[in-house]
Design a protein around this motif. Structure first.
Motif, PDB file in Angstrom:
ATOM      1  N   PHE A 304       0.851  -1.190   0.000  1.00 25.58           N
ATOM      2  CA  PHE A 304       0.000   0.000   0.000  1.00 25.58           C
ATOM      3  C   PHE A 304       0.882   1.234   0.000  1.00 25.58           C
ATOM      4  N   GLU A 305       0.465   2.221  -0.804  1.00 26.22           N
ATOM      5  CA  GLU A 305       1.169   3.505  -0.768  1.00 26.22           C
ATOM      6  C   GLU A 305       0.148   4.603  -1.006  1.00 26.22           C
ATOM      7  N   HIS A 306       0.213   5.648  -0.224  1.00 26.09           N
ATOM      8  CA  HIS A 306      -0.752   6.748  -0.358  1.00 26.09           C
ATOM      9  C   HIS A 306       0.019   8.048  -0.162  1.00 26.09           C
ATOM     10  N   THR A 307       1.002   8.272  -1.018  1.00 23.10           N
ATOM     11  CA  THR A 307       1.817   9.478  -0.886  1.00 23.10           C
ATOM     12  C   THR A 307       1.385  10.502  -1.933  1.00 23.10           C
ATOM     13  N   ALA A 308       1.391  11.758  -1.556  1.00 26.34           N
ATOM     14  CA  ALA A 308       0.971  12.818  -2.471  1.00 26.34           C
ATOM     15  C   ALA A 308       1.419  14.158  -1.917  1.00 26.34           C
ATOM     16  N   LYS A 309       1.389  15.165  -2.792  1.00 28.79           N
ATOM     17  CA  LYS A 309       1.631  16.533  -2.331  1.00 28.79           C
ATOM     18  C   LYS A 309       0.387  17.001  -1.583  1.00 28.79           C
ATOM     19  N   MET A 310       0.563  17.619  -0.455  1.00 25.35           N
ATOM     20  CA  MET A 310      -0.604  18.073   0.336  1.00 25.35           C
ATOM     21  C   MET A 310      -0.209  19.265   1.209  1.00 25.35           C
ATOM     22  N   PRO A 311      -1.210  20.034   1.634  1.00 27.86           N
ATOM     23  CA  PRO A 311      -0.898  21.113   2.581  1.00 27.86           C
ATOM     24  C   PRO A 311      -0.295  20.503   3.854  1.00 27.86           C
ATOM     25  N   TYR A 312       0.673  21.189   4.457  1.00 35.77           N
ATOM     26  CA  TYR A 312       1.305  20.649   5.668  1.00 35.77           C
ATOM     27  C   TYR A 312       0.280  20.287   6.756  1.00 35.77           C
ATOM     28  N   PRO A 313      -0.731  21.130   7.031  1.00 36.89           N
ATOM     29  CA  PRO A 313      -1.691  20.749   8.082  1.00 36.89           C
ATOM     30  C   PRO A 313      -2.461  19.466   7.754  1.00 36.89           C
ATOM     31  N   ALA A 314      -2.587  19.132   6.456  1.00 36.15           N
ATOM     32  CA  ALA A 314      -3.293  17.892   6.093  1.00 36.15           C
ATOM     33  C   ALA A 314      -2.463  16.685   6.526  1.00 36.15           C
ATOM     34  N   LEU A 315      -1.152  16.755   6.296  1.00 36.67           N
ATOM     35  CA  LEU A 315      -0.293  15.641   6.733  1.00 36.67           C
ATOM     36  C   LEU A 315      -0.306  15.542   8.248  1.00 36.67           C
ATOM     37  N   GLN A 316      -0.232  16.681   8.892  1.00 37.79           N
ATOM     38  CA  GLN A 316      -0.115  16.712  10.344  1.00 37.79           C
ATOM     39  C   GLN A 316      -1.390  16.213  11.025  1.00 37.79           C
ATOM     40  N   SER A 317      -2.499  16.176  10.296  1.00 33.51           N
ATOM     41  CA  SER A 317      -3.742  15.686  10.909  1.00 33.51           C
ATOM     42  C   SER A 317      -4.209  14.361  10.288  1.00 33.51           C
ATOM     43  N   LEU A 318      -3.322  13.722   9.506  1.00 33.01           N
ATOM     44  CA  LEU A 318      -3.711  12.492   8.810  1.00 33.01           C
ATOM     45  C   LEU A 318      -4.133  11.365   9.760  1.00 33.01           C
TER      46      LEU A 318
END
Ligand SMILES: Cc1cc2nc3c(=O)[nH]c(=O)nc-3n(C[C@H](O)[C@H](O)[C@H](O)COP(=O)(O)OP(=O)(O)OC[C@H]3O[C@@H](n4cnc5c(N)ncnc54)[C@H](O)[C@@H]3O)c2cc1C
Length: 468
Positions: A304-318
């Motif tokens: 499984f891989e779910h990597t993408a460009k995203m706003p920093y707060p989106a990663l921080q709340s994943l």
């Protein structure tokens, strides 16, 4: 934690004192028979069930000063609540007075000077939301609901640590209410000894009513999870231990063991599968991210891989949805310099997690965090490569023993292969020796600063440093 000779707020504080405190503050004083008392005493770790004598929901610095003075004069034990995420529940104190900062959520971004001032009740989600509007961020953790207060004072590491250091490396100043009720500002120029101690020494020195941080130019990142089947643990961990330390500081990837949740976005055929893997955060371009990600894909084929460009707060709340408030948590940690073959054998033995939420993470604390000398702040383990946490987690209280035992056994087996101290924010209540091992050569200096600012150990509901 060790108890001073104190009395019980609920039983021994007169109605007059409570009334005087109430009328001198803009917040509220919650007592056990108040309707909102139970909500106010519930914290992130559902395993903790403490009953404070009173909870003061502070609205501002004046309320904090009044609470400190009342507690000191009445001989009450005191705890400080920021985001309430502390594992052993040190935000609360049985019978005593809780200084609850969670209503103090003021934030002011200064885009010109690239700084932000944050009140003690903010979570990292609050801060990231405010700074993201300016394309800026500071170093926080990996879950947005964690409090700024506890995380920062313990040191703080997260997705931006390899690029921009620990959270304390970005701290510019702090406003502090001391045990005697005085208010001081701590920075490199004002009370520099206190400022040194606050950067890693936890909640030992006073109530920090606001923090000022440097901001970094981070708007989007490339990140997300990549999982391998658990039987790839040995080759992938052997590769990861050499690969990560050699990478540019833009690349952050923590190693994890976990179980695939039965939920979106995970494909049904891997629901419940035990996995190992990486959680990425890359501060460069998408194209170059792919070069590094391909090295990991070539190492072993991800399920499984779910990597993408995203706003920093989106990663921080994943992870926020996966880990809501109220789960049972038991965790233990250690600092890790190198991952030996023997340690990898132990990981193989325990890595099949007992419940879906349980996990082991190896968080990188190298890169930019290694640019600072161990004497520059209370954080002594500047030569650690990883801060490891083993967390037994489950929604069901009847799983509490099972998850705790797994975390304890896993940790006990690995501990001899680690540096002998742990990030204080990944400790349960583990005693003075563990705290001393964590601060190493900085411990005596911390004890002296504690003696100067809090000689009576008024603030002792924490990973306690006893005054010299
Ligand atoms: C799900 C989860 C994920 C996490 N991820 C990370 C991570 O990525 N990186 C990381 O570094 N840590 C992480 N942590 C650990 C986290 O740093 C600690 O749990 C920390 O104690 C949380 O801070 P808080 O303000 O929410 O805690 P609280 O429980 O409110 O406070 C904990 C202690 O901090 C002190 N304190 C808090 N605020 C103040 C203040 N304003 N003034 C003085 N003392 C204060 C007090 O001693 C208090 O007892 C995580 C924790 C959880 C539960």
């Amino acid at each position: 934690m060790e108890s001073n000779s104190t009395v019980t707020a609920e039983q021994n504080v007169s109605g007059q004192v409570i009334q005087a405190l109430k009328s001198s503050i803009r917040g509220d004083v919650l007592l056990p028979d108040d309707e909102t008392y139970d909500a106010a005493r519930s914290i992130y770790n559902g395993m903790i069930d403490k009953r404070p004598g009173m909870i003061v929901t502070c609205a501002n610095v004046a309320d904090v000063i009044a609470s400190v003075n009342t507690a000191r004069e009445e001989g009450l034990e005191v705890s400080i609540k920021g985001g309430g995420h502390n594992g052993p529940g040190l935000a609360l104190v049985d019978d005593g007075l809780v200084i609850d900062l969670s209503d103090m959520k003021g934030i002011r971004v200064d885009p010109e000077n690239r700084t932000v001032r944050v009140e003690g009740g903010c979570t990292w989600g609050d801060v990231d939301h405010a700074t993201h509007a300016f394309g800026l961020a500071t170093v926080s953790g990996v879950i947005s609901t964690t409090g700024v207060g506890g995380l920062t004072l313990g040191g703080g590491h997260g997705y931006l640590t390899r690029k921009y250091g620990l959270t304390i490396d970005n701290l510019v100043s702090a406003d502090v209410v001391l045990a005697d009720g005085r208010f001081v500002k701590a920075s490199k120029d004002q009370h520099p000894d206190l400022f040194w101690a606050l950067r890693g020494g936890g909640g030992n020195f006073g109530v920090v009513t606001s923090f000022e941080f440097d901001l970094q130019p981070v708007k989007h990142v490339v990140g997300g999870p990549m999982f391998w089947p658990l039987d790839e643990l040995e080759p992938t961990m052997k590769w990861y231990r050499n690969w990560l330390p050699e990478l540019p500081d833009d690349v952050y990837a923590f190693y994890l063991v976990s179980e695939v949740p039965a939920a979106e976005p995970f494909p049904e055929d891997i629901h419940g599968e035990k996995v190992c893997g990486l959680m990425w955060c890359y501060t460069g371009s998408e194209d170059t991210f792919n070069t590094f990600a391909q090295q990991a894909r070539d190492m072993a084929e991800p399920v499984f891989e779910h990597t993408a460009k995203m706003p920093y707060p989106a990663l921080q709340s994943l992870f926020d949805g996966l880990y809501p408030e109220g789960l049972q948590w038991y965790w233990k940690g250690d600092f890790v310099k190198e991952i030996s073959d023997e340690a990898i054998d132990i990981h193989k033995q325990f890595a099949s997690v007992p419940t879906m939420h349980s996990t082991m993470h190896l968080y990188p604390v190298n890169g930019a965090a290694h640019k600072y000398d161990k004497k520059e702040s209370a954080w002594e383990k500047r030569d650690a490569t990883w801060s490891m946490v083993i967390a037994g987690v489950d929604p069901e209280p009847d799983q509490a023993d099972r998850i705790s035992n797994w975390a304890k056994e896993y940790w006990k087996a690995l501990h001899p292969h680690t540096m002998g101290g742990a990030y204080i924010n990944f400790m349960m209540e583990e005693g003075a020796e563990r705290i001393q091992a964590t601060y190493g050569d900085n411990y005596e200096k911390l004890r002296n600063i504690k003696a100067k600012y809090d000689p009576d150990n008024f603030f002792h509901i924490n990973q306690n440093i006893k005054p010299a």
